[in-house]
Design a protein around this motif. Structure first.
Motif, PDB file in Angstrom:
ATOM      1  N   ALA A  73      17.060  21.393 -46.148  1.00  0.00           N
ATOM      2  CA  ALA A  73      18.650  20.453 -45.468  1.00  0.00           C
ATOM      3  C   ALA A  73      17.782  19.710 -44.911  1.00  0.00           C
ATOM      4  CB  ALA A  73      18.768  21.619 -44.180  1.00  0.00           C
ATOM      5  N   CYS A  74      16.229  19.973 -44.572  1.00  0.00           N
ATOM      6  CA  CYS A  74      15.505  18.663 -43.516  1.00  0.00           C
ATOM      7  C   CYS A  74      15.318  17.877 -45.173  1.00  0.00           C
ATOM      8  CB  CYS A  74      14.154  19.375 -43.973  1.00  0.00           C
ATOM      9  SG  CYS A  74      14.145  20.783 -41.859  1.00  0.00           S
ATOM     10  N   LYS A  75      15.402  18.270 -46.324  1.00  0.00           N
ATOM     11  CA  LYS A  75      14.910  17.450 -47.437  1.00  0.00           C
ATOM     12  C   LYS A  75      16.116  16.481 -47.161  1.00  0.00           C
ATOM     13  CE  LYS A  75      10.973  19.134 -49.274  1.00  0.00           C
ATOM     14  NZ  LYS A  75      11.322  20.872 -50.351  1.00  0.00           N
ATOM     15  N   ALA A  76      17.082  16.874 -47.305  1.00  0.00           N
ATOM     16  CA  ALA A  76      18.392  16.024 -47.625  1.00  0.00           C
ATOM     17  C   ALA A  76      18.281  15.042 -46.041  1.00  0.00           C
ATOM     18  CB  ALA A  76      19.380  17.051 -47.868  1.00  0.00           C
ATOM     19  N   LEU A  77      18.162  15.776 -45.530  1.00  0.00           N
ATOM     20  CA  LEU A  77      18.784  14.820 -44.002  1.00  0.00           C
ATOM     21  C   LEU A  77      17.735  13.921 -43.963  1.00  0.00           C
ATOM     22  CD1 LEU A  77      20.497  14.810 -41.762  1.00  0.00           C
ATOM     23  CD2 LEU A  77      18.810  16.097 -39.947  1.00  0.00           C
ATOM     24  N   ASP A  78      16.008  14.008 -44.216  1.00  0.00           N
ATOM     25  CA  ASP A  78      15.196  13.318 -43.051  1.00  0.00           C
ATOM     26  C   ASP A  78      15.240  11.771 -44.218  1.00  0.00           C
ATOM     27  OD1 ASP A  78      13.456  12.095 -42.183  1.00  0.00           O
ATOM     28  OD2 ASP A  78      11.827  12.601 -44.353  1.00  0.00           O
ATOM     29  N   PRO A  79      16.094  11.298 -45.603  1.00  0.00           N
ATOM     30  CA  PRO A  79      16.181   9.906 -45.710  1.00  0.00           C
ATOM     31  C   PRO A  79      17.173   9.806 -45.564  1.00  0.00           C
ATOM     32  CG  PRO A  79      15.497  12.027 -47.614  1.00  0.00           C
ATOM     33  CD  PRO A  79      16.268  12.713 -46.703  1.00  0.00           C
ATOM     34  N   LYS A  80      18.269  10.045 -44.980  1.00  0.00           N
ATOM     35  CA  LYS A  80      19.363   9.755 -44.589  1.00  0.00           C
ATOM     36  C   LYS A  80      19.715   9.324 -43.032  1.00  0.00           C
ATOM     37  CE  LYS A  80      23.083  12.905 -46.845  1.00  0.00           C
ATOM     38  NZ  LYS A  80      23.847  14.219 -46.973  1.00  0.00           N
ATOM     39  N   VAL A  81      18.764   9.948 -42.390  1.00  0.00           N
ATOM     40  CA  VAL A  81      18.454   9.746 -40.417  1.00  0.00           C
ATOM     41  C   VAL A  81      17.790   8.266 -40.897  1.00  0.00           C
ATOM     42  CG1 VAL A  81      16.861   9.965 -38.852  1.00  0.00           C
ATOM     43  CG2 VAL A  81      18.402  11.836 -40.197  1.00  0.00           C
ATOM     44  N   GLU A  82      16.512   8.599 -41.762  1.00  0.00           N
ATOM     45  CA  GLU A  82      15.548   7.497 -42.472  1.00  0.00           C
ATOM     46  C   GLU A  82      16.177   6.323 -42.744  1.00  0.00           C
ATOM     47  OE1 GLU A  82      12.524   6.599 -41.332  1.00  0.00           O
ATOM     48  OE2 GLU A  82      12.778   8.558 -39.618  1.00  0.00           O
ATOM     49  N   ALA A  83      16.915   5.734 -43.153  1.00  0.00           N
ATOM     50  CA  ALA A  83      17.936   5.430 -44.128  1.00  0.00           C
ATOM     51  C   ALA A  83      18.697   4.459 -42.998  1.00  0.00           C
ATOM     52  CB  ALA A  83      18.912   5.251 -45.173  1.00  0.00           C
ATOM     53  N   VAL A  84      19.368   5.156 -41.480  1.00  0.00           N
ATOM     54  CA  VAL A  84      19.975   4.675 -40.748  1.00  0.00           C
ATOM     55  C   VAL A  84      19.318   4.074 -40.095  1.00  0.00           C
ATOM     56  CG1 VAL A  84      21.298   5.458 -39.235  1.00  0.00           C
ATOM     57  CG2 VAL A  84      22.079   6.884 -40.800  1.00  0.00           C
ATOM     58  N   ARG A  85      18.177   4.158 -40.022  1.00  0.00           N
ATOM     59  CA  ARG A  85      16.585   4.308 -38.917  1.00  0.00           C
ATOM     60  C   ARG A  85      16.959   2.877 -39.241  1.00  0.00           C
ATOM     61  NH1 ARG A  85      11.488   6.371 -36.268  1.00  0.00           N
ATOM     62  NH2 ARG A  85      10.953   6.157 -38.635  1.00  0.00           N
ATOM     63  N   ALA A  86      16.174   2.725 -40.637  1.00  0.00           N
ATOM     64  CA  ALA A  86      16.079   0.914 -41.379  1.00  0.00           C
ATOM     65  C   ALA A  86      16.832   0.150 -41.649  1.00  0.00           C
ATOM     66  CB  ALA A  86      15.354   1.764 -42.127  1.00  0.00           C
ATOM     67  N   SER A  87      17.874   0.447 -41.102  1.00  0.00           N
ATOM     68  CA  SER A  87      19.343  -0.644 -41.456  1.00  0.00           C
ATOM     69  C   SER A  87      20.252  -0.516 -40.023  1.00  0.00           C
ATOM     70  CB  SER A  87      19.834   0.041 -41.874  1.00  0.00           C
ATOM     71  OG  SER A  87      21.360   1.122 -41.382  1.00  0.00           O
ATOM     72  N   GLN A  88      20.103   0.142 -38.567  1.00  0.00           N
ATOM     73  CA  GLN A  88      20.348  -0.096 -37.187  1.00  0.00           C
ATOM     74  C   GLN A  88      19.376  -0.630 -36.212  1.00  0.00           C
ATOM     75  OE1 GLN A  88      23.781  -0.248 -36.266  1.00  0.00           O
ATOM     76  NE2 GLN A  88      24.775   0.337 -38.448  1.00  0.00           N
ATOM     77  N   ALA A  89      19.244  -1.536 -35.435  1.00  0.00           N
ATOM     78  CA  ALA A  89      18.609  -1.800 -34.342  1.00  0.00           C
ATOM     79  C   ALA A  89      19.169  -0.334 -33.112  1.00  0.00           C
ATOM     80  CB  ALA A  89      18.231  -2.443 -33.761  1.00  0.00           C
ATOM     81  N   PHE A  90      19.228   0.792 -32.184  1.00  0.00           N
ATOM     82  CA  PHE A  90      19.669   1.692 -31.120  1.00  0.00           C
ATOM     83  C   PHE A  90      18.827   1.419 -30.539  1.00  0.00           C
ATOM     84  CE2 PHE A  90      20.679   3.711 -35.541  1.00  0.00           C
ATOM     85  CZ  PHE A  90      22.050   3.575 -35.640  1.00  0.00           C
ATOM     86  N   PRO A  91      19.295   0.169 -30.057  1.00  0.00           N
ATOM     87  CA  PRO A  91      18.435   0.242 -28.185  1.00  0.00           C
ATOM     88  C   PRO A  91      18.797   1.738 -27.180  1.00  0.00           C
ATOM     89  CG  PRO A  91      20.053  -2.404 -28.753  1.00  0.00           C
ATOM     90  CD  PRO A  91      20.360  -0.637 -29.784  1.00  0.00           C
ATOM     91  N   GLY A  92      17.548   1.660 -27.076  1.00  0.00           N
ATOM     92  CA  GLY A  92      17.845   3.316 -26.278  1.00  0.00           C
ATOM     93  C   GLY A  92      17.833   4.303 -26.741  1.00  0.00           C
ATOM     94  N   VAL A  93      17.037   4.559 -27.713  1.00  0.00           N
ATOM     95  CA  VAL A  93      16.977   5.639 -28.733  1.00  0.00           C
ATOM     96  C   VAL A  93      15.774   5.306 -29.485  1.00  0.00           C
ATOM     97  CG1 VAL A  93      18.017   6.930 -31.027  1.00  0.00           C
ATOM     98  CG2 VAL A  93      19.302   5.408 -29.797  1.00  0.00           C
ATOM     99  N   GLU A  94      14.560   6.728 -29.463  1.00  0.00           N
ATOM    100  CA  GLU A  94      13.846   6.757 -30.555  1.00  0.00           C
ATOM    101  C   GLU A  94      14.406   8.302 -30.894  1.00  0.00           C
ATOM    102  OE1 GLU A  94       9.782   6.514 -28.685  1.00  0.00           O
ATOM    103  OE2 GLU A  94      10.614   6.268 -26.922  1.00  0.00           O
ATOM    104  N   PHE A  95      13.704   8.140 -32.636  1.00  0.00           N
ATOM    105  CA  PHE A  95      13.109   9.315 -32.773  1.00  0.00           C
ATOM    106  C   PHE A  95      11.742  10.136 -33.833  1.00  0.00           C
ATOM    107  CE2 PHE A  95      17.454   8.019 -35.325  1.00  0.00           C
ATOM    108  CZ  PHE A  95      17.722   6.833 -34.978  1.00  0.00           C
ATOM    109  N   PHE A  96      11.935  10.930 -33.225  1.00  0.00           N
ATOM    110  CA  PHE A  96      10.750  12.231 -33.285  1.00  0.00           C
ATOM    111  C   PHE A  96      11.978  13.430 -34.539  1.00  0.00           C
ATOM    112  CE2 PHE A  96      10.233  10.216 -29.176  1.00  0.00           C
ATOM    113  CZ  PHE A  96       9.593   9.557 -29.037  1.00  0.00           C
ATOM    114  N   ALA A  97       9.947  14.195 -35.200  1.00  0.00           N
ATOM    115  CA  ALA A  97      10.280  14.742 -35.509  1.00  0.00           C
ATOM    116  C   ALA A  97       9.636  16.228 -34.832  1.00  0.00           C
ATOM    117  CB  ALA A  97       9.530  14.925 -37.373  1.00  0.00           C
ATOM    118  N   LEU A  98      10.494  17.396 -34.558  1.00  0.00           N
ATOM    119  CA  LEU A  98       9.862  18.492 -34.377  1.00  0.00           C
ATOM    120  C   LEU A  98       9.182  19.082 -35.393  1.00  0.00           C
ATOM    121  CD1 LEU A  98      11.349  19.919 -30.748  1.00  0.00           C
ATOM    122  CD2 LEU A  98       9.184  18.095 -31.606  1.00  0.00           C
ATOM    123  N   ASP A  99       7.925  19.322 -36.138  1.00  0.00           N
ATOM    124  CA  ASP A  99       7.946  19.700 -37.695  1.00  0.00           C
ATOM    125  C   ASP A  99       7.390  21.133 -36.921  1.00  0.00           C
ATOM    126  OD1 ASP A  99       6.616  20.598 -39.545  1.00  0.00           O
ATOM    127  OD2 ASP A  99       5.022  18.447 -39.335  1.00  0.00           O
TER     128      ASP A  99
END
Length: 146
Positions: free
Chosen positions: A53-79
């Motif tokens: 599920a991580c391998k499917a979700l991570d690229p989608k999240v990265e695509a959203v993060r790269a294409s949009q600015a989300f002021p006030g939002v920070e992205f992290f991964a707990l490994d």
């Protein structure tokens, strides 16, 4: 002669590189740092390298993060790749959400979800799963911000 021109064209393209940088991966960031002072929302991926599920979700999240600015939002991964609960919760402590993560994972840590956590309250205000589209992910983040 055609082979030579084709090889020359490929070499030229490779030297120039892509015109748009490919997004990275949240999982590539190995050191967790405290969120910025003005961060309102933490988008936290509960991740493991062996998780489908991580391998499917991570690229989608990265695509959203790269294409949009989300002021006030920070992205992290707990490994959780090494299945080390203490390291997982230590990183959550650095983010200020250890109690929240311990409450949702009292016995077993689950991976493959992006949790949207209100920084001021520590409450989970949304979740993102692998079945969601990039548009759904964007909408979930925007809704969590409001």
């Amino acid at each position: 002669m055609r082979f030579f021109l084709a090889a020359l064209s490929l070499a030229t393209l490779a030297a120039c590189g892509p015109s748009v940088a490919a997004p990275g991966s949240l999982a590539d960031v190995k050191e967790i740092t405290a969120p910025a002072e003005d961060t309102q929302l933490l988008a936290v991926l509960s991740y493991a390298s062996w998780c489908g599920a991580c391998k499917a979700l991570d690229p989608k999240v990265e695509a959203v993060r790269a294409s949009q600015a989300f002021p006030g939002v920070e992205f992290f991964a707990l490994d959780y790749s090494a299945r080390d609960r203490e390291a997982y919760f230590a990183d959550a402590e650095t983010l200020g959400i250890a109690q929240t993560m311990r409450e949702i994972f009292p016995e077993k840590i689950k991976t493959g979800q992006l949790y949207l956590v209100d920084r001021s309250s520590g409450d989970i205000v949304g979740t993102v799963s692998q079945s969601m589209t990039e548009a759904d992910i964007t909408a979930a983040i925007q809704a969590a911000l409001s």
